[in-house]
Design an enzyme around this catalytic site. Structure first.
Site, PDB file in Angstrom:
ATOM      1  N   ASP A 125      -3.565 -45.152   6.690  1.00  0.00           N
ATOM      2  CA  ASP A 125      -4.906 -45.046   7.258  1.00  0.00           C
ATOM      3  C   ASP A 125      -4.863 -44.255   8.558  1.00  0.00           C
ATOM      4  OD1 ASP A 125      -7.669 -45.632   7.157  1.00  0.00           O
ATOM      5  OD2 ASP A 125      -7.390 -47.186   8.665  1.00  0.00           O
ATOM      6  N   TYR A 127      -7.234 -42.101  11.894  1.00  0.00           N
ATOM      7  CA  TYR A 127      -8.077 -42.406  13.056  1.00  0.00           C
ATOM      8  C   TYR A 127      -8.640 -41.062  13.504  1.00  0.00           C
ATOM      9  CZ  TYR A 127      -8.762 -44.832  17.656  1.00  0.00           C
ATOM     10  OH  TYR A 127      -9.254 -45.420  18.794  1.00  0.00           O
ATOM     11  N   HIS A 132     -15.607 -42.210  16.930  1.00  0.00           N
ATOM     12  CA  HIS A 132     -15.003 -43.526  16.712  1.00  0.00           C
ATOM     13  C   HIS A 132     -13.856 -43.760  17.692  1.00  0.00           C
ATOM     14  CE1 HIS A 132     -13.407 -47.078  14.738  1.00  0.00           C
ATOM     15  NE2 HIS A 132     -12.233 -46.483  14.630  1.00  0.00           N
ATOM     16  N   ARG A 141      -9.567 -49.799  26.180  1.00  0.00           N
ATOM     17  CA  ARG A 141      -8.725 -49.339  27.297  1.00  0.00           C
ATOM     18  C   ARG A 141      -9.522 -48.797  28.485  1.00  0.00           C
ATOM     19  NH1 ARG A 141      -6.283 -47.693  22.667  1.00  0.00           N
ATOM     20  NH2 ARG A 141      -7.434 -45.752  22.725  1.00  0.00           N
ATOM     21  N   GLU A 198     -14.785 -50.969   8.259  1.00  0.00           N
ATOM     22  CA  GLU A 198     -14.632 -49.584   8.671  1.00  0.00           C
ATOM     23  C   GLU A 198     -15.079 -48.717   7.509  1.00  0.00           C
ATOM     24  OE1 GLU A 198     -10.672 -48.930  10.311  1.00  0.00           O
ATOM     25  OE2 GLU A 198     -11.399 -49.619  12.277  1.00  0.00           O
ATOM     26  N   GLU A 200     -15.069 -45.606   5.522  1.00  0.00           N
ATOM     27  CA  GLU A 200     -14.112 -44.501   5.398  1.00  0.00           C
ATOM     28  C   GLU A 200     -14.231 -43.855   4.020  1.00  0.00           C
ATOM     29  OE1 GLU A 200     -10.101 -45.225   6.624  1.00  0.00           O
ATOM     30  OE2 GLU A 200     -10.653 -46.806   8.047  1.00  0.00           O
ATOM     31  N   ASP A 232     -12.111 -50.320   5.180  1.00  0.00           N
ATOM     32  CA  ASP A 232     -10.878 -50.828   5.789  1.00  0.00           C
ATOM     33  C   ASP A 232     -11.250 -52.038   6.652  1.00  0.00           C
ATOM     34  OD1 ASP A 232      -8.244 -50.926   6.723  1.00  0.00           O
ATOM     35  OD2 ASP A 232      -8.701 -49.624   8.416  1.00  0.00           O
ATOM     36  N   ARG A 236     -10.944 -57.723  14.444  1.00  0.00           N
ATOM     37  CA  ARG A 236     -10.851 -57.107  15.781  1.00  0.00           C
ATOM     38  C   ARG A 236     -10.142 -57.975  16.803  1.00  0.00           C
ATOM     39  NH1 ARG A 236     -11.335 -52.048  14.185  1.00  0.00           N
ATOM     40  NH2 ARG A 236     -13.333 -51.646  13.181  1.00  0.00           N
ATOM     41  N   GLN A 239      -6.508 -57.733  16.038  1.00  0.00           N
ATOM     42  CA  GLN A 239      -6.094 -56.369  16.390  1.00  0.00           C
ATOM     43  C   GLN A 239      -5.881 -56.225  17.897  1.00  0.00           C
ATOM     44  OE1 GLN A 239      -8.952 -53.446  15.092  1.00  0.00           O
ATOM     45  NE2 GLN A 239      -7.820 -51.693  15.913  1.00  0.00           N
ATOM     46  N   TYR A 243      -1.983 -55.089  18.756  1.00  0.00           N
ATOM     47  CA  TYR A 243      -1.829 -53.674  18.415  1.00  0.00           C
ATOM     48  C   TYR A 243      -0.911 -52.860  19.313  1.00  0.00           C
ATOM     49  CZ  TYR A 243      -4.774 -51.367  21.956  1.00  0.00           C
ATOM     50  OH  TYR A 243      -5.274 -50.846  23.113  1.00  0.00           O
ATOM     51  N   LYS A 252      -5.317 -55.513   9.777  1.00  0.00           N
ATOM     52  CA  LYS A 252      -5.819 -54.634   8.732  1.00  0.00           C
ATOM     53  C   LYS A 252      -5.050 -54.798   7.427  1.00  0.00           C
ATOM     54  CE  LYS A 252      -7.567 -51.382  12.094  1.00  0.00           C
ATOM     55  NZ  LYS A 252      -8.787 -50.818  11.521  1.00  0.00           N
ATOM     56  N   THR A 256      -8.404 -54.111   1.832  1.00  0.00           N
ATOM     57  CA  THR A 256      -9.045 -52.798   1.897  1.00  0.00           C
ATOM     58  C   THR A 256      -9.757 -52.622   0.566  1.00  0.00           C
ATOM     59  OG1 THR A 256      -7.226 -51.939   3.245  1.00  0.00           O
ATOM     60  CG2 THR A 256      -8.648 -50.317   2.173  1.00  0.00           C
ATOM     61  N   THR A 348     -12.207 -44.438  10.323  1.00  0.00           N
ATOM     62  CA  THR A 348     -13.624 -44.786  10.419  1.00  0.00           C
ATOM     63  C   THR A 348     -14.462 -43.544  10.704  1.00  0.00           C
ATOM     64  OG1 THR A 348     -12.955 -46.879  11.355  1.00  0.00           O
ATOM     65  CG2 THR A 348     -15.273 -46.292  11.596  1.00  0.00           C
ATOM     66  N   GLU A 362     -18.427 -50.867  17.024  1.00  0.00           N
ATOM     67  CA  GLU A 362     -19.111 -49.808  17.767  1.00  0.00           C
ATOM     68  C   GLU A 362     -20.624 -50.031  17.806  1.00  0.00           C
ATOM     69  OE1 GLU A 362     -17.401 -45.738  16.608  1.00  0.00           O
ATOM     70  OE2 GLU A 362     -16.756 -47.147  15.074  1.00  0.00           O
TER      71      GLU A 362
HETATM   72 MN    MN Z   1      -9.304 -47.754   9.345  1.00  0.00          MN
END
Ligand code: MN
Length: 418
Positions: A125, A127, A132, A141, A198, A200, A232, A236, A239, A243, A252, A256, A348, A362
């Site tokens: 997968d 990004y 996104h 962050r 997500e 996708e 996906d 959260r 994650q 992560y 994740k 899926t 995403t 989001e």
């Molecule tokens: Mn994804």
């Protein structure tokens, strides 16, 4: 390109996702018939195992359709893919000679159960939507570190799990996991509280490169058999805690979902679009020799248990910064072997507007800004019993190349770990 007409009348309308122009490939079963390969036409499925047995399709390899996967067709390569598409177009076109022989092998989609269309070899997968990545980076962050320094140079990805890829319609069990809210001193273990989607597109790899031998972006594009919608599912809260530094893991790995029909690269050819102008020039091995994104309208709807669905997002695959071909070329650039049946998640797909975002994270900005559904209920993340549906279609002149839907309903977490 305009609508190609078929003797299957339900295919001859711009409302059908599956006109003769499309011919997507799936695996279906009906009562009394084992799962086998079929092609969608209008509201019907042509049973290709039966058509093959009747001698109306004959691929060089011998029989390939009386199995519950398309991998054997993929393995034969692009010339056979083209031959098959040409043969099916001829068999199903309005002036076809063999209509009476074929008609008994049509099955109503409403009578069929769909299965996974191919054996997933591995799932990776990415990004690759700038909006996104900017949105998620800002939340995780801060705005000053939103887009990582490598993002404009590398298609960022992680190796996911093939074992948890499921076909549309499969219920999704809320995952348990290790969670540490920002204010907590220590992590706890329990059901995910921030379950998300997500939106996708999945590229289905139909070719292979030997270990140690990279591929160009053009070769990567040539290896793509087709595309599916892909959700996906993401936890959260799990994650956010797990992560760093190696990326998503259990957040994740639990599920899926993909749509049951593989829309071929050939069907999408009229809708090719280039990736956007580069802010930083890409290294030569990632540069595209031609347009390798597609103009595909996408949407997401959400329905609480037993209630009507609300469309919560509309966007387009053409917003992506990296195409699947670039992602595959990058994936193989170290010498990593790609295999027939590999599934490549686009990442995403989010546009710049709130109404064009591909995740609840989001849309609701990390839980701060709830969505109000048409039913009056509010959501920041997914609740048990909610059904999420992805849809997609490329729109041509009087016809569409539809993907159908990718649906999943959330079931409560299993009691574990207390
Ligand atoms: Mn994804």
């Amino acid at each position: 390109m305009t609508l190609l007409t078929s003797w299957v009348q339900s295919a001859n309308t711009d409302q059908s996702p599956f006109p003769l122009n499309n011919l997507p490939y799936g695996v279906f079963s009906t009562r009394g018939l084992d799962p086998r390969c079929g092609v969608a036409i209008g509201d019907m499925i042509l049973d290709l195992a039966a058509v093959e047995e009747a001698g109306l399709i004959d691929l060089p390899s011998g029989p390939v359709f009386d199995v519950p996967f398309w991998n054997e067709v993929m393995e034969q390569g692009a010339d056979v893919w083209a031959q098959l598409r040409q043969r099916l177009t001829s068999l199903l076109s309005a002036d076809a000679a063999d209509q009476d022989l074929l008609r008994p092998h049509l099955v109503a989609q409403s009578d069929a159960q769909m299965h996974m269309p191919f054996l997933v070899s591995e799932f990776t997968d990415f990004y690759a939507s700038r909006d996104h990545a900017t949105n998620v980076g800002t939340m995780f962050r801060g705005a000053e570190n939103a887009l990582p320094p490598n993002w404009l140079h590398i298609p960022i990805g992680y190796n996911g799990r093939a074992s948890s890829v499921v076909v549309s319609g499969t219920d999704i069990t809320r995952p348990n996991g290790q969670i540490k809210p920002p204010h907590a001193d220590a992590p706890s273990f329990g059901p995910c509280q921030r379950l998300d989607i997500e939106l996708e597109l999945g590229a289905v790899v139909g070719g292979a490169n030997p270990l140690g031998q990279p591929v160009s972006v053009q070769e990567a594009d040539d290896m793509i058999f087709g595309y599916v919608l892909l959700n996906d599912w993401s936890a959260r809260d799990i994650q956010a805690w797990e992560y760093q530094p190696l990326g998503p893991f259990q957040a994740k790995a639990f599920a899926t979902s993909i749509s049951p029909w593989i829309v071929t690269k050939a069907a999408l050819a009229p809708f090719r679009k280039p990736t956007p102008v580069r802010e930083q020039a890409l290294l030569p091995y990632l540069q595209e020799p031609g347009p390798m994104l597609y103009d595909i309208d996408l949407s997401v709807s959400m329905a609480p248990a037993g209630q009507a669905a609300t469309t919560i997002s509309r966007t387009n695959y053409d917003v992506m910064y990296y195409s699947a071909a670039q992602q595959i070329a990058h994936h193989a650039s170290s010498g990593c072997a790609m295999n027939v049946g590999d599934l490549i998640g686009s990442g995403t797909i989010s546009g710049s507007e709130r109404t064009a975002r591909g995740s609840l994270l989001e849309m609701c900005w990390g839980g701060k800004d709830p969505l109000t559904l048409d039913t009056g209920e509010q959501r920041t993340f997914i609740e048990d019993g909610d059904t999420l549906t992805l849809t997609g279609a490329a729109h041509g002149d009087g016809y569409q190349i539809g993907f159908g839907t990718c649906v999943g309903t959330i079931k409560p977490a299993v009691p574990f770990g207390a």
